[in-house]
Design a protein around this motif. Structure first.
Motif: not given
Length: 331
Positions: A195-206
């Motif tokens: 579900s993370k895909g290729d997101g960076d820290a601006a849109t994906r955090l654990p």
């Protein structure tokens, strides 16, 4: 990619990183960071915001910081916009996992991160089962190779994200080394990773908040090592997390430092037998109900990408899962 390329991967091993030279310090940034939900399904559009003078806290951190302080290292990273994804393909980073000393990198990372490991009979490389204290969800996962609930090896800095932030200009050998670097690899819950895909820290955090400091510090370490850049929104998100742990140091390539305390146990997966099939023309239905495709372009054209292990279309096209992580045509 050739033996010469893979020989470079040997240098990264599963051992510790050597400290990098003291990073260049630049003016600190103090901007309001966006609100982030764990693994959102959409990526918001962000624009650069004006930067003010360094805060007293950041200046004090710089003074007592070292080359391994994550906040200090963050400020040395170049900040600019995301480049187009044009030309990206998983094969730009090598054809699946590299093999080092007779064992592929995926099994080396499983050996590093799992406990109570059981290997294939007569083999000290292929991990057949084990336990993972998943850092992303704080869940205890029982890993069984070929099970329904698989453990993925996550690229903490996604390959596609790297492609849009500098990797287009890298050499082939550097991209292969990046894709197989233990510093950038973690064994994690498969569903959360996908579900993370290729997101960076601006849109994906654990979802596991206790792991976020280590997570963003690892992204900083990887981007510093490979001289990739970050976006303004990515910078602000990482800075917001690291200000809650200003003494956080950059991680090394070894096992994660955070003691993950599982809050619940995931169901134990059941190994599934791989059905025997005969070749069928591209796009036709195989004996187990899945359609056979010649390549990932055909899968995407059919609107089926990505293919997940355990589904008929994946089982009809195992050769398309080049890195053997249970997901085919994910790029």
């Amino acid at each position: 990619m050739g033996l010469a390329v893979l020989a470079l991967v040997v240098l990264i091993g599963v051992g510790a990183l050597s400290p990098d030279p003291e990073p260049r310090e630049s003016a600190d940034r103090a901007a309001t960071a966006p609100t982030i939900s764990p693994w959102p399904t959409t990526t918001p559009t962000t624009t650069a915001t004006p930067r003010s003078t360094p805060t007293a806290t950041a200046v004090a951190t710089k003074r007592r910081g070292s080359s391994r302080n994550a906040l200090v290292a963050l400020e040395a990273l170049p900040v600019k916009g995301r480049a187009p994804k044009t030309g990206y393909d998983r094969e730009q980073f090598g054809d699946g996992w590299a093999t080092v000393s007779g064992c592929d990198i995926r099994d080396q990372i499983l050996t590093r991160d799992l406990t109570r490991r059981i290997y294939e009979a007569g083999d000290t490389c292929a991990v057949q089962s084990g336990h993972l204290n998943d850092p992303y969800t704080a869940t205890l996962i029982t890993f069984v190779r070929g099970g329904v609930s698989e453990v993925d090896i996550d690229h903490v800095v996604a390959l596609s994200d790297a492609w849009q932030k500098g990797a287009q200009q890298w050499s082939d050998s550097k991209r292969v080394t990046f894709a197989n670097d233990p510093l950038n690899l973690l064994s994690v819950d498969a569903g959360t990773n996908r579900s993370k895909g290729d997101g960076d820290a601006a849109t994906r955090l654990p979802p596991n908040k206790r792991f976020r400091c280590d997570y963003v510090a690892r992204q900083v370490a990887v981007k510093r090592k490979y001289k990739a850049w970050i976006t303004p929104a990515e910078h602000d998100s990482i800075e917001t997390v690291l200000k809650t742990c200003p003494t956080e140091k950059l991680p090394r390539a070894g096992a994660i430092r955070v003691a993950v305390i599982p809050t619940h146990r995931a169901p134990t997966p059941t190994p599934t037998a791989k059905p025997t099939r005969t070749a069928t023309p591209s796009g036709d239905q195989s004996s187990d109900g899945g359609r056979v495709f010649a390549n990932c372009d055909e899968v995407r054209a059919a609107g089926l990408a990505p293919l997940h292990e355990g589904t008929p279309d994946y089982e009809a096209n195992p050769k398309l899962d080049r890195d053997k992580d249970g997901v085919a045509c994910e790029g």
